[in-house]
Write a protein that holds these residues in place. Sequence first.
Motif, PDB file in Angstrom:
ATOM      1  N   ILE A 181      48.668  58.978  24.020  1.00  0.00           N
ATOM      2  CA  ILE A 181      49.392  57.859  24.613  1.00  0.00           C
ATOM      3  C   ILE A 181      50.900  58.101  24.586  1.00  0.00           C
ATOM      4  N   ASP A 182      51.529  57.840  25.715  1.00  0.00           N
ATOM      5  CA  ASP A 182      52.992  57.815  25.821  1.00  0.00           C
ATOM      6  C   ASP A 182      53.389  56.352  25.697  1.00  0.00           C
ATOM      7  N   GLU A 183      53.804  55.944  24.527  1.00  0.00           N
ATOM      8  CA  GLU A 183      53.964  54.521  24.229  1.00  0.00           C
ATOM      9  C   GLU A 183      54.971  53.830  25.138  1.00  0.00           C
ATOM     10  N   GLU A 184      56.014  54.520  25.540  1.00  0.00           N
ATOM     11  CA  GLU A 184      57.018  53.914  26.419  1.00  0.00           C
ATOM     12  C   GLU A 184      56.394  53.456  27.741  1.00  0.00           C
ATOM     13  N   ALA A 185      55.609  54.317  28.349  1.00  0.00           N
ATOM     14  CA  ALA A 185      54.954  53.965  29.613  1.00  0.00           C
ATOM     15  C   ALA A 185      53.737  53.082  29.381  1.00  0.00           C
ATOM     16  N   ALA A 186      53.043  53.268  28.249  1.00  0.00           N
ATOM     17  CA  ALA A 186      51.839  52.477  27.962  1.00  0.00           C
ATOM     18  C   ALA A 186      52.160  50.991  27.866  1.00  0.00           C
ATOM     19  N   LYS A 187      53.359  50.651  27.380  1.00  0.00           N
ATOM     20  CA  LYS A 187      53.758  49.240  27.306  1.00  0.00           C
ATOM     21  C   LYS A 187      53.773  48.610  28.700  1.00  0.00           C
ATOM     22  N   VAL A 188      54.219  49.369  29.670  1.00  0.00           N
ATOM     23  CA  VAL A 188      54.264  48.870  31.045  1.00  0.00           C
ATOM     24  C   VAL A 188      52.841  48.703  31.584  1.00  0.00           C
ATOM     25  N   VAL A 189      51.971  49.657  31.278  1.00  0.00           N
ATOM     26  CA  VAL A 189      50.577  49.571  31.723  1.00  0.00           C
ATOM     27  C   VAL A 189      49.920  48.316  31.161  1.00  0.00           C
ATOM     28  N   ARG A 190      50.109  48.060  29.876  1.00  0.00           N
ATOM     29  CA  ARG A 190      49.511  46.871  29.256  1.00  0.00           C
ATOM     30  C   ARG A 190      50.051  45.599  29.900  1.00  0.00           C
ATOM     31  N   GLU A 191      51.351  45.605  30.201  1.00  0.00           N
ATOM     32  CA  GLU A 191      51.955  44.426  30.820  1.00  0.00           C
ATOM     33  C   GLU A 191      51.379  44.177  32.208  1.00  0.00           C
ATOM     34  N   VAL A 192      51.168  45.252  32.973  1.00  0.00           N
ATOM     35  CA  VAL A 192      50.597  45.107  34.318  1.00  0.00           C
ATOM     36  C   VAL A 192      49.210  44.470  34.238  1.00  0.00           C
ATOM     37  N   PHE A 193      48.356  44.969  33.363  1.00  0.00           N
ATOM     38  CA  PHE A 193      47.004  44.409  33.218  1.00  0.00           C
ATOM     39  C   PHE A 193      47.059  42.960  32.735  1.00  0.00           C
ATOM     40  N   THR A 194      47.963  42.666  31.808  1.00  0.00           N
ATOM     41  CA  THR A 194      48.066  41.303  31.279  1.00  0.00           C
ATOM     42  C   THR A 194      48.550  40.334  32.341  1.00  0.00           C
ATOM     43  N   LEU A 195      49.573  40.731  33.095  1.00  0.00           N
ATOM     44  CA  LEU A 195      50.087  39.870  34.162  1.00  0.00           C
ATOM     45  C   LEU A 195      49.010  39.577  35.200  1.00  0.00           C
ATOM     46  N   PHE A 196      48.261  40.614  35.585  1.00  0.00           N
ATOM     47  CA  PHE A 196      47.211  40.399  36.587  1.00  0.00           C
ATOM     48  C   PHE A 196      46.130  39.473  36.044  1.00  0.00           C
ATOM     49  N   SER A 197      45.773  39.637  34.773  1.00  0.00           N
ATOM     50  CA  SER A 197      44.738  38.782  34.171  1.00  0.00           C
ATOM     51  C   SER A 197      45.201  37.342  34.058  1.00  0.00           C
ATOM     52  N   ASN A 198      46.525  37.137  34.065  1.00  0.00           N
ATOM     53  CA  ASN A 198      47.084  35.788  33.990  1.00  0.00           C
ATOM     54  C   ASN A 198      47.339  35.184  35.364  1.00  0.00           C
ATOM     55  N   GLY A 199      46.911  35.868  36.415  1.00  0.00           N
ATOM     56  CA  GLY A 199      46.979  35.281  37.750  1.00  0.00           C
ATOM     57  C   GLY A 199      48.064  35.815  38.657  1.00  0.00           C
ATOM     58  N   TYR A 200      48.888  36.747  38.196  1.00  0.00           N
ATOM     59  CA  TYR A 200      49.925  37.318  39.052  1.00  0.00           C
ATOM     60  C   TYR A 200      49.293  38.297  40.044  1.00  0.00           C
ATOM     61  N   GLY A 201      49.774  38.275  41.282  1.00  0.00           N
ATOM     62  CA  GLY A 201      49.288  39.208  42.288  1.00  0.00           C
ATOM     63  C   GLY A 201      49.931  40.573  42.143  1.00  0.00           C
ATOM     64  N   LYS A 202      49.379  41.550  42.827  1.00  0.00           N
ATOM     65  CA  LYS A 202      49.867  42.929  42.712  1.00  0.00           C
ATOM     66  C   LYS A 202      51.287  43.076  43.256  1.00  0.00           C
ATOM     67  N   THR A 203      51.575  42.408  44.375  1.00  0.00           N
ATOM     68  CA  THR A 203      52.922  42.463  44.937  1.00  0.00           C
ATOM     69  C   THR A 203      53.913  41.785  44.005  1.00  0.00           C
ATOM     70  N   ALA A 204      53.503  40.672  43.414  1.00  0.00           N
ATOM     71  CA  ALA A 204      54.380  39.957  42.479  1.00  0.00           C
ATOM     72  C   ALA A 204      54.674  40.800  41.247  1.00  0.00           C
ATOM     73  N   ILE A 205      53.660  41.502  40.736  1.00  0.00           N
ATOM     74  CA  ILE A 205      53.859  42.363  39.574  1.00  0.00           C
ATOM     75  C   ILE A 205      54.829  43.494  39.902  1.00  0.00           C
ATOM     76  N   ALA A 206      54.662  44.097  41.074  1.00  0.00           N
ATOM     77  CA  ALA A 206      55.576  45.164  41.497  1.00  0.00           C
ATOM     78  C   ALA A 206      57.005  44.639  41.578  1.00  0.00           C
ATOM     79  N   ARG A 207      57.156  43.433  42.093  1.00  0.00           N
ATOM     80  CA  ARG A 207      58.491  42.839  42.219  1.00  0.00           C
ATOM     81  C   ARG A 207      59.112  42.602  40.840  1.00  0.00           C
TER      82      ARG A 207
END
Length: 329
Positions: A181-207
Amino acid sequence: MNKLKVAIYCRLSEEDRNKESEDDDSNSIQNQKSMLNKYALEQGWEIFKVYSDDDYTGSDRRRPEFNNLLRDAKAQKFNIILCKTQSRFTRELELVEKYIHGLFPIWGIRFVSVVDNADTANKGNKKSRQINGLVNEWYLEDMSENIKSVLIDRRKNGFHIGAFALYGYKKDPDMKGHLIIDEEAAKVVREVFTLFSNGYGKTAIARILNERGIPNPTEYKRLHGLRFKAPKTRNSTLWSYYAIADMLINEIYIGNMVQGKYGSVSYKTKQNKPRPKSQWYIVEGTHEAIIDRELWDRVQLLIVQKAKPFTIGQIGLFARKTRCMYCGY
């Protein structure tokens, strides 16, 4: 009487890679240049230019100096092309016929290779040149099949064989083919999955990521010295809908090695084409997961639900197949 002008062409062979630095010619290239310069002088030829391709295979038609040589040959800037062996010029029989036996005579270019005695001024050795071309072609095919079989075996055993690790991971310096694991990038990966699970869309997450100035995976690799080519477009450093979408369905994030999504069309081309999922190589539990199974399953369920059914209970014909050209939805 004017001296004949000779163009010397050198290419690094796959067998000898012994350069001291990235910018140095290999010893193989240096030896070729020395041998061919001496040979040209002994024949009384004037050296027009030395063309040298380092770190290129004999089947790569995109070799920069190789193509410069062909352009200058067509322009008849010299009379002779001189190589160490015919295979240094090309290992493809098709190119032997196209250039050595086809276009070079039309352009008034003589082809000479020192070690295997190929010389188009000698009509009697055309068959030997063709045999050399055929043997070199077989060599390419056999080498391709051997490499492919080794890579398939490593994929089946769950070893990572790509040039770069997936965003969120890095290559294990202590174990070839293993990801850590590259922890610096892994934090972003976890955030992306968490945001999507909380209802954020893919375009919104990218923004959100772009507004915070977080570099996308390509730019992240470049900033960490893994890619050396500068971004080609203004937005190539930004996160996109597609980058988020691909991340959310990549099983590598739950510890499974997934490879073979694309396969080469032929050993003669660098082109790849998508392979059906049934032909992918998937090995479970090969490395530490970034995303736990509970979050993964929740995200996969949401992705399926977003392919919304019509009121008659059927999924739309274009669901998950087409996207808006403006917003990406």
